[in-house]
Motif scaffolding. Structure first.
Motif, PDB file in Angstrom:
ATOM      1  N   ALA A 186     -44.469  37.202   1.457  1.00  0.00           N
ATOM      2  CA  ALA A 186     -43.719  37.567   0.679  1.00  0.00           C
ATOM      3  C   ALA A 186     -42.175  37.566   0.843  1.00  0.00           C
ATOM      4  O   ALA A 186     -42.289  36.877   2.041  1.00  0.00           O
TER       5      ALA A 186
ATOM      6  N   GLN B 240     -38.317  41.054  -1.711  1.00  0.00           N
ATOM      7  CA  GLN B 240     -39.883  41.516  -2.536  1.00  0.00           C
ATOM      8  C   GLN B 240     -39.902  43.022  -1.540  1.00  0.00           C
ATOM      9  O   GLN B 240     -39.974  43.355  -2.488  1.00  0.00           O
TER      10      GLN B 240
ATOM     11  N   GLU C  89     -37.540  45.340  -3.097  1.00  0.00           N
ATOM     12  CA  GLU C  89     -38.230  45.665  -4.056  1.00  0.00           C
ATOM     13  C   GLU C  89     -39.129  46.764  -4.093  1.00  0.00           C
ATOM     14  O   GLU C  89     -40.153  47.791  -4.740  1.00  0.00           O
TER      15      GLU C  89
ATOM     16  N   TYR D 135     -32.039  34.003  -8.464  1.00  0.00           N
ATOM     17  CA  TYR D 135     -34.239  33.624  -7.757  1.00  0.00           C
ATOM     18  C   TYR D 135     -34.268  34.515  -9.946  1.00  0.00           C
ATOM     19  O   TYR D 135     -33.518  35.113 -10.131  1.00  0.00           O
ATOM     20  N   HIS D 136     -35.845  33.927  -9.623  1.00  0.00           N
ATOM     21  CA  HIS D 136     -36.297  34.589 -11.419  1.00  0.00           C
ATOM     22  C   HIS D 136     -37.567  34.508 -10.209  1.00  0.00           C
ATOM     23  O   HIS D 136     -37.889  33.723  -9.386  1.00  0.00           O
ATOM     24  N   GLU D 137     -38.173  35.903 -10.639  1.00  0.00           N
ATOM     25  CA  GLU D 137     -40.103  35.657 -10.121  1.00  0.00           C
ATOM     26  C   GLU D 137     -40.552  34.140 -10.342  1.00  0.00           C
ATOM     27  O   GLU D 137     -41.759  33.817  -9.936  1.00  0.00           O
ATOM     28  N   ARG D 138     -40.083  34.218 -11.950  1.00  0.00           N
ATOM     29  CA  ARG D 138     -41.114  32.928 -12.309  1.00  0.00           C
ATOM     30  C   ARG D 138     -40.714  31.498 -12.055  1.00  0.00           C
ATOM     31  O   ARG D 138     -41.468  30.267 -11.884  1.00  0.00           O
TER      32      ARG D 138
ATOM     33  N   CYS E 127     -33.651  36.333  -0.774  1.00  0.00           N
ATOM     34  CA  CYS E 127     -34.870  35.876  -1.707  1.00  0.00           C
ATOM     35  C   CYS E 127     -34.699  34.056  -0.876  1.00  0.00           C
ATOM     36  O   CYS E 127     -36.331  34.120  -1.136  1.00  0.00           O
TER      37      CYS E 127
ATOM     38  N   GLU F 134     -47.746  39.977 -18.885  1.00  0.00           N
ATOM     39  CA  GLU F 134     -48.397  39.226 -18.387  1.00  0.00           C
ATOM     40  C   GLU F 134     -50.213  38.227 -18.471  1.00  0.00           C
ATOM     41  O   GLU F 134     -50.036  36.974 -18.070  1.00  0.00           O
TER      42      GLU F 134
END
Length: 668
Positions: free
Chosen positions: A17, A21, A24, A35-38, A63, A250
């Motif tokens: 991680a 993260q 958060e 930054y984008h989670e996917r 990130c 999801e």
């Protein structure tokens, strides 16, 4: 698992991680643009700066920094605050001050974060840089002067959509994001870059200047453009749906939606049926509801039980149930939902289901696709296969070669290959822990037994895993199968029975001429193929204009709400059938939508609860020989149903992206 503290709060995060993260997980909001989670980590906007000890006495990008044991993270120190203000000041140096006329206004990350983390004033007085607009096709509008080079669109196009059509040219301050040769982006997922763009550089071209977000009523709904069951939000104003946006789920669509889902909504207000029609002297003329019902009743009195019904691809379960109830009341069992003529065995619903689940595709390590162009039939299943390929999965396919955006070993276009698979396929499946076969809807009709034979040949079913999957492309298909709306021989059974009265429930793709002189009643929402052949037209409601239950290709029950009301005299389909049943003297046993749902749940309890339906696995005994070539069912991705065919945006996408037509922009 590393343990660290964030602003004095101790957190434990999974190995690998990042510090962002971890922050958060501790409940701290970290601003970010790139930054984008996917998507992969770029680390180029520097907005997510935090203070880390032990480490150099300067802020670091959270990130791209791995979380480690005994780190002390500060997200609220004076150093971090000053660093973020500085980064924001640099980001705004060349950004134009056009928020009042920007389509992203009200839902812009840059606006929100400049208020929360910026200085509140600018010290920059030099001339700003300007960038010429780029052309990205009929879906994406560009104002590239606003671009902050976060590169989200580039990473999405390459990593998720699988088309390397977007990239960066030049360097430093001169850097620009553009499509390849400034042509249209050749992807059915291109609209997602609008959601990803944190500024107003990429916005929705069909929705441009239509509304501000606070004007819109937001309704949770389910997409019916394919069988994936994409969770969407319909944004409407007054009696018109202005846009459709994906919701996060999801298990189904993650947070993506393909371009039909997003932009076919402008077809909801065009070519609509808004009053009943009766055919007189070969021409359809407007009529009242009573006149239309009387014309049907006159035929029904003579027809008796010689009545049939065919439903289309976008119907909700409630309408299908009400249609079946009306036919049962008339003494008929001639009903079919596979309007294009399929007649595969439905004695085992698990044998015609996507058993691995959509999310389960990512686990697969060996995949054989039989006669399916997944990219067009289920674009968001294709993105999952692409993920599996990135993890090392081998993909084989039988069918005409096409670009699926990942490496595929094409075996040929002959279904007889199912009985003699090449050694390379057998070897790959022998070593696979999660083997998977995906069978398209067309070969299912001629090679169902042969495809089911692969269950044993390739070891598809094992403890905790079922790798046999059927890929439907009609939103109503699984719901129709659960409701028992099929005939053993498909449409051929209905045609052979020569019914005197036929109801076409939104069925535009069926061969209406095959029913000869039968009296044809079309219940639907668009003046498309079905309406042209009808003797009586009863105007119905589209998916956006009625609540409904839908079952996606993996057998997942989902529900959508009504966003707007149907136009003119059009009514919800179940209400039309209920009123007609009175006129026919066969009154249906429900007077409200809630009563209809309760009756449907009582007859088919599986539809009562949202989520995956539990289906007992069994393999029907069918012939195992197959032969012949595969012809993909979808010839034009953008024009697959009546709503799409009525949509100017979808027509333009078809003309430009499928047929290669050129469109001059206004500046030209």
């Amino acid at each position: 698992m590393p343990k660290l503290t964030v602003d004095g709060i101790e957190v434990e995060v999974p190995a690998g991680a990042t510090v962002l993260q971890a922050c958060e997980a501790a409940g701290k909001e970290i601003p970010r643009f790139c930054y984008h989670e996917r998507l992969s980590i770029a680390g180029n906007c520097r907005m997510c700066l935090v203070e880390v000890k032990p480490g150099p006495p300067k802020p670091q990008a959270s990130c791209a920094l791995p979380a480690a044991d005994n780190q002390e993270i500060r997200t609220d120190s004076a150093m971090v605050k000053a660093a973020r203000e500085g980064v924001m000041e640099f980001l705004l140096i060349n950004h134009p001050l056009d928020c009042p006329i920007c389509d992203q206004g009200g839902e812009c990350d840059l606006q929100d974060q400049s208020v929360a983390y910026g200085r509140g004033h600018s010290r920059y007085t030099e001339n700003k840089r300007a960038v010429t607009e780029k052309y990205m096709g009929p879906i994406v509008k560009t104002v590239m002067t606003r671009c902050i080079q976060c590169t989200r669109c580039i990473r999405f196009a390459e990593e998720v959509a699988g088309v390397e059509d977007i990239g960066a040219i030049y360097r430093g301050e001169a850097m620009q994001i553009t499509s390849y040769l400034e042509n249209a982006v050749q992807s059915e997922l291109s609209g997602n870059v609008v959601d990803l763009c944190p500024v107003g550089a990429l916005t929705s071209k069909p929705y441009a200047f239509e509304a501000r977000p606070w004007e819109l009523k937001k309704t949770l709904a389910i997409d019916v453009m394919d069988a994936v069951g994409t969770n969407i939000r319909l944004d409407s104003r007054g009696r018109q749906v202005l846009r459709a946006l994906p919701r996060i789920n999801e298990d189904v669509n993650e947070e993506w939606a393909h371009d039909k889902t997003r932009h076919a909504v402008d077809g909801l207000v065009r070519r609509r049926l808004d009053k009943p029609y009766i055919r007189k002297d070969g021409k359809l003329v407007p009529a009242s509801w009573d006149e239309a019902f009387s014309a049907i009743a006159a035929v029904a009195a003579d027809a008796g039980s010689s009545v049939a019904a065919v439903h289309g691809d976008m119907l909700d379960c409630e309408t299908i149930y009400a249609t079946k109830a009306l036919l049962t009341a008339l003494g008929s069992s001639l009903h079919e939902g596979r309007q294009t003529g399929a007649s595969y065995d439905t004695s085992s619903l698990a044998a015609v289901n996507f058993n691995s689940t959509i999310a389960g595709v990512e686990q697969a390590d060996a995949i054989l696709m039989v006669g399916t162009n997944v990219r067009w039939e289920a674009a968001l299943v294709n993105t999952r296969i692409r993920k599996a390929v990135k993890k090392g999965a081998k993909v084989f396919a039988i069918g005409p070669e096409t670009d699926l955006t990942y490496k595929v070993e094409w075996l040929g276009n002959d279904l007889s290959l199912l009985g003699k698979l090449p050694e390379a396929v057998l070897e790959a499946f022998k070593d696979a822990n999660f083997p998977m076969v995906i069978v398209g809807g067309v070969p299912l009709n001629t090679a169902q037994g042969a495809s089911l034979g692969l269950v044993e040949t390739l070891g598809l079913v094992r403890e905790g895993w079922n790798g046999y999957n059927v890929l439907h492309f009609s939103a109503s298909r699984m719901g129709s199968l659960l409701l028992g709306f099929t005939s053993a021989g498909g449409i051929a059974d209905l045609v052979a029975a020569q019914p005197k009265l036929v109801f076409f429930m939104g069925a535009d793709e069926v061969n209406h001429a095959a029913f000869g002189d039968a009296f044809k009643v079309f219940v639907g929402h668009h003046g498309d193929n079905g309406a042209h052949h009808a003797d009586v037209i009863l105007p119905g409601a589209s998916y956006a204009e009625k609540p409904g239950t839908y079952v996606n290709l993996e057998g997942r029950v989902q529900r959508g709400d009504r966003a707007v009301f149907p136009p003119g005299d059009a009514r919800e389909d179940w209400a039309i059938l209920r009123a007609l049943s009175d006129k026919l003297g066969r009154t249906l046993p429900f007077d409200s939508f809630d009563e209809l749902r309760a009756a449907m749940y009582a007859d088919v309890p599986a539809l009562a609860n949202e989520g995956l339906v539990a289906l007992d696995w069994s393999v029907p005994k069918l012939g195992t020989q197959a032969s012949g070539e595969v012809v993909y069912p979808i010839k034009d991705f953008y024009l697959t149903n009546s709503i799409c065919r009525a949509s100017p945006t979808m027509q333009r996408c078809s003309a430009e992206l499928i047929h290669g037509e050129d469109f001059a922009e206004a500046a030209e």
